[in-house]
Design an enzyme around this catalytic site. Structure first.
Site, mmCIF file in Angstrom:
data_model
loop_
_atom_site.group_PDB
_atom_site.id
_atom_site.type_symbol
_atom_site.label_atom_id
_atom_site.label_comp_id
_atom_site.label_asym_id
_atom_site.label_seq_id
_atom_site.Cartn_x
_atom_site.Cartn_y
_atom_site.Cartn_z
ATOM 1 N N ASP A 34 -19.387 38.059 10.798
ATOM 2 C CA ASP A 34 -18.457 36.987 11.131
ATOM 3 C C ASP A 34 -17.360 37.053 10.084
ATOM 4 O O ASP A 34 -17.560 36.654 8.938
ATOM 5 C CB ASP A 34 -19.192 35.637 11.090
ATOM 6 C CG ASP A 34 -18.236 34.445 11.185
ATOM 7 O OD1 ASP A 34 -17.036 34.648 11.460
ATOM 8 O OD2 ASP A 34 -18.706 33.302 10.979
ATOM 9 N N LYS A 97 -7.041 36.259 7.739
ATOM 10 C CA LYS A 97 -7.299 36.432 9.176
ATOM 11 C C LYS A 97 -6.124 35.937 10.025
ATOM 12 O O LYS A 97 -5.867 36.453 11.106
ATOM 13 C CB LYS A 97 -8.575 35.670 9.544
ATOM 14 C CG LYS A 97 -9.044 35.850 10.974
ATOM 15 C CD LYS A 97 -10.400 35.210 11.140
ATOM 16 C CE LYS A 97 -10.898 35.195 12.562
ATOM 17 N NZ LYS A 97 -12.249 34.617 12.634
ATOM 18 N N GLU A 197 -16.297 35.095 19.173
ATOM 19 C CA GLU A 197 -17.103 34.185 18.356
ATOM 20 C C GLU A 197 -17.918 33.196 19.200
ATOM 21 O O GLU A 197 -19.118 33.017 18.934
ATOM 22 C CB GLU A 197 -16.204 33.439 17.357
ATOM 23 C CG GLU A 197 -15.752 34.348 16.226
ATOM 24 C CD GLU A 197 -14.530 33.838 15.462
ATOM 25 O OE1 GLU A 197 -14.161 32.657 15.641
ATOM 26 O OE2 GLU A 197 -13.948 34.625 14.701
ATOM 27 N N ASP A 221 -15.545 24.816 17.783
ATOM 28 C CA ASP A 221 -15.583 25.509 16.489
ATOM 29 C C ASP A 221 -14.521 24.939 15.557
ATOM 30 O O ASP A 221 -13.323 25.213 15.713
ATOM 31 C CB ASP A 221 -15.363 27.013 16.722
ATOM 32 C CG ASP A 221 -15.435 27.824 15.422
ATOM 33 O OD1 ASP A 221 -15.432 27.226 14.331
ATOM 34 O OD2 ASP A 221 -15.489 29.068 15.515
HETATM 35 P P1 ADP Z 1 -13.993 29.613 9.095
HETATM 36 O O1 ADP Z 1 -14.665 29.874 10.385
HETATM 37 O O2 ADP Z 1 -12.585 29.120 9.251
HETATM 38 O O3 ADP Z 1 -14.089 30.754 8.148
HETATM 39 P P2 ADP Z 1 -16.188 27.879 8.228
HETATM 40 O O4 ADP Z 1 -16.868 27.731 9.523
HETATM 41 O O5 ADP Z 1 -16.880 28.637 7.183
HETATM 42 O O6 ADP Z 1 -14.693 28.364 8.391
HETATM 43 O O7 ADP Z 1 -15.892 26.394 7.717
HETATM 44 C C1 ADP Z 1 -15.347 26.143 6.490
HETATM 45 C C2 ADP Z 1 -15.030 24.689 6.405
HETATM 46 O O8 ADP Z 1 -16.226 23.932 6.523
HETATM 47 C C3 ADP Z 1 -14.390 24.320 5.102
HETATM 48 O O9 ADP Z 1 -13.287 23.463 5.343
HETATM 49 C C4 ADP Z 1 -15.509 23.572 4.397
HETATM 50 O O10 ADP Z 1 -14.986 22.594 3.506
HETATM 51 C C5 ADP Z 1 -16.213 22.915 5.559
HETATM 52 N N1 ADP Z 1 -17.576 22.517 5.229
HETATM 53 C C6 ADP Z 1 -18.580 23.301 4.761
HETATM 54 N N2 ADP Z 1 -19.685 22.574 4.535
HETATM 55 C C7 ADP Z 1 -19.380 21.297 4.862
HETATM 56 C C8 ADP Z 1 -20.104 20.050 4.836
HETATM 57 N N3 ADP Z 1 -21.351 19.989 4.413
HETATM 58 N N4 ADP Z 1 -19.460 18.948 5.250
HETATM 59 C C9 ADP Z 1 -18.177 19.003 5.662
HETATM 60 N N5 ADP Z 1 -17.446 20.119 5.707
HETATM 61 C C10 ADP Z 1 -18.032 21.251 5.304
HETATM 62 MG MG MG Z 2 -15.666 30.610 11.870
#
Ligand code: ADP
Ligand code: MG
Length: 636
Positions: A34, A97, A197, A221
């Site tokens: 991912d 990205k 995804e 998502d």
């Molecule tokens: P991407 O797909 O864009 O790479 P992710 O799915 O990894 O992103 O999500 C990252 C986001 O999730 C960040 O903004 C992070 O702050 C938020 N995040 C991660 N854990 C938590 C949580 N426990 N509560 C709220 N937000 C969270």
């Molecule tokens: Mg993602």
């Protein structure tokens, strides 16, 4: 949910024996990746229990998609790079990205939101980033992240990795997908498949693994910087994207930003002044993110901030947080509404909702999504950060041939159809149709007295048959002479379970019949199928333009043919000025055709049509009306 314990992982040990020399070869491990905007993860199937599992180097599965260019020339990726966002934002690259497969013109309006320098380049070429006097394109930058993930997996599994499946958002266009593939190649990975995804997320929940199942799924998502909603129809193991919507600049980062804004307001400092100090802003942003994460399982957090030498202590509550983020969540819900509209389905038709992305841990997000989709339960049992990578590992496992029943052998990978007038592809059996399959359509002739018809069968996704693969052709002859548009030619395609296509053509008025058998899959390798599919995505826009032009021209030529017939046969029936005007309109239309100008062709066709319609009505020649409808086949 899946804790990494090296001792329980056994790698896929599929062994193949080379019959020629008796050598034994262990099958390669295929990893699922991912590659996220904010975070990236890698997963494989744990062969002891067939379950997907995320891999990590130091107990932390998530690798922040951040790259740091140190002054000494070294490049750091992940958590080691994240710390430099505060200390050295100009040399720390995040959200790469968003730049993948994009030109400066594409991202121009957001160029200022990056802490690092994006080269202003007015060309259509992919954007570049300048770092310590060197230029990097997003493919190279993404390859650093992929290399880090590959290295993590190699270390965890203690084997070398060469093959991967990488996920991308469903809306990624071909250049973005190609760029992702190239980044993989640059990282030393053979990218076997680019998977959507939302498809991966559904697979992680086992949706689509049962071939009998037929479902509509909404995948919500909410990541760090982006929001995507995808509606999928899963049928016979085929994932069809019904619609996608979202906002590439809405996500958890916005939650952090509004928290910082709220803090500044309550402390009495202007957000504008804070933003100018990039490193202070980053510091506050990271603190806001920490607090936000805590609020996913608590009602308040005690905060301590230091701004311009002054310390501030306060309690930040979930109520304040919810107030701050409501508008952002509302925006995502609006996107969901639009996605439903675009897919043309109602709320009730959505069977399941899958939650993806770290930000779906926020309680208010869960609440609002449940309320909108009118669901008591959502799929959020798995770690929302991990689901996409876990699903990618399942897809990798399918490709490795470890889930034979899921090879989707029961669908035709490319559309089957025939050539209609103007060299257009008319699809009779669309790709992904399950076999055996029977489908047919009626056609007619385009010229008076046509006694032969050529039926050419093609396979492929492009609009013009020349760009597709010809499977065979045959001639339907002995059609009794009739005016154009009169014969009713019924063409039936019968695709049997072995992938053998039988084509049957019958002229219904005279019952003239011909039949041939064609084997569509013959000689087409998986690679060829894939490259033809990719080509169809790549050329979708220009193909559509070509198709529209051909259609306009065909319609115009049909009208010219009919008008000439009208003038020749019935000149006495029309007044001299009517004949003159018709001829003038005809020559204007011919000129537009010669210039390949679709708008002009359409306009002149319309004018000629309008002008001559009363004559045709006067004549009451039903053959004319008939000949102007229905799809026509070329004369031999
Ligand atoms: P991407 O797909 O864009 O790479 P992710 O799915 O990894 O992103 O999500 C990252 C986001 O999730 C960040 O903004 C992070 O702050 C938020 N995040 C991660 N854990 C938590 C949580 N426990 N509560 C709220 N937000 C969270
Ligand atoms: Mg993602």
């Amino acid at each position: 949910m899946f804790n990494f314990a090296p001792c329980i992982i056994s790698i896929l040990a599929k062994i193949s024996i080379n019959i020629k020399d008796g050598s034994i070869k262990k099958a390669d491990t295929i990893i699922g990746i991912d590659l996220g905007t904010t975070n990236s993860l890698v997963a494989v199937i744990n062969t002891t229990n067939q379950q997907p599992i995320c891999l990590s180097e130091n107990a932390e599965n998530i690798v922040p998609s951040i790259i740091y260019f140190a002054p000494d020339g070294t490049i750091r990726v992940g958590a080691a790079a994240k710390a430099h966002l505060i200390m050295d934002p100009q040399h720390t690259i995040y959200s790469v990205k968003r730049l993948l497969g994009r030109s400066y013109t594409d991202i121009q309006s957001h160029a200022n939101s990056y802490g690092y320098k994006i080269i202003e380049d007015e060309t259509k070429a992919m954007v570049r980033v300048e770092m310590n006097g060197k230029f990097y394109n997003p493919i190279e930058l993404s390859s650093y992240i992929l290399k880090a993930l590959k290295a993590n997996a190699e270390k965890a599994l203690n084997t070398s990795i060469k093959k991967a499946v990488i996920t991308v958002p469903a809306y990624f266009n071909d250049s973005q997908r190609q760029a992702t593939r190239d980044a993989g190649k640059l990282a030393g990975l053979d990218v076997l498949r680019i998977v959507n995804e939302p498809t991966a997320a559904s697979l992680a929940y086992g949706i689509g693994l049962n071939k009998e199942e037929e479902k509509c799924i909404a995948v919500y998502d909410l990541g760090g910087g982006t929001f995507d909603i995808t509606l999928l129809r899963i049928q016979q193991g085929v994932f069809e994207v019904l619609s996608t919507n979202g906002d590439t600049y809405t996500g958890g980062d916005d939650f952090d930003r509004v928290i910082v804004e709220q803090w500044c307001q309550s402390i009495g400092v202007l957000i504008g002044t804070i933003e100018k100090n990039k490193s202070l802003y980053q510091q506050l942003r990271l603190e806001a993110e920490r607090v936000k994460k805590e609020l996913s399982s608590k009602n308040f957090v005690d905060c301590e901030l230091e701004i311009e030498g002054r310390k501030h202590y306060f309690k930040y509550t979930i109520k304040q947080f919810n107030l701050a983020i409501q508008a952002i969540i509302d925006k995502t819900i609006d996107c969901c509404k639009r996605a439903l509209q675009d897919a043309g389905i109602s709320l009730k038709e959505i069977d399941e909702v899958v939650m993806v992305g770290g930000s779906t841990r926020v309680p208010l997000v869960i609440e609002c999504v449940k309320a909108f989709f009118q669901k008591e339960n959502l799929h959020n049992e798995l770690d929302p950060d991990e689901v996409v990578a876990l699903g990618a590992a399942i897809e990798a496992d399918i490709l490795a041939g470890n889930r034979k029943d899921l090879l989707l052998l029961d669908v035709t990978p490319l559309s089957l159809g025939i050539e209609t007038i103007g060299g257009l592809m008319d699809t009779i059996i669309p790709r992904n149709s399950k076999v055996p399959q029977k489908a047919g359509r009626q056609y007619t002739t385009s010229v008076d007295g046509q006694t032969n018809l050529k039926i050419a069968v093609y396979q492929g996704e492009r609009e013009l048959v020349n760009d597709n693969r010809k499977l065979g052709e045959f001639i339907l002859n002995n059609i009794p002479a009739m005016p154009a548009g009169f014969p009713k030619i019924d063409i039936q395609f019968l695709l049997n379970a072995d992938g053998i296509l039988k084509v049957n053509a019958t002229e219904l008025r005279s019952n003239t019949m011909q039949e041939i058998a064609i084997k569509p899959q013959y000689g087409l390798t998986d690679q060829e199928v894939e490259s033809m599919l990719l080509a169809s995505f790549e050329h979708a826009e220009s193909d559509m333009a070509a198709r529209l032009l051909v259609e306009s021209k065909t319609e115009a030529e049909q009208l010219i043919y009919q008008c000439n017939k009208l003038l020749n046969a019935n000149a006495t029936f029309l007044t001299e000025s009517e004949v003159l005007e018709t001829e003038q309109l005809l020559s204007q239309l011919r000129k537009a055709i010669a210039e390949d100008n679709r708008d002009a062709i359409n306009m002149q066709t319309e004018r000629l049509n309008e002008y001559t319609r009363p004559f045709a009505e006067r004549l009451m020649d039903s053959a004319i009306g008939n000949a102007l409808t229905g799809k026509k086949l070329d004369a031999l």
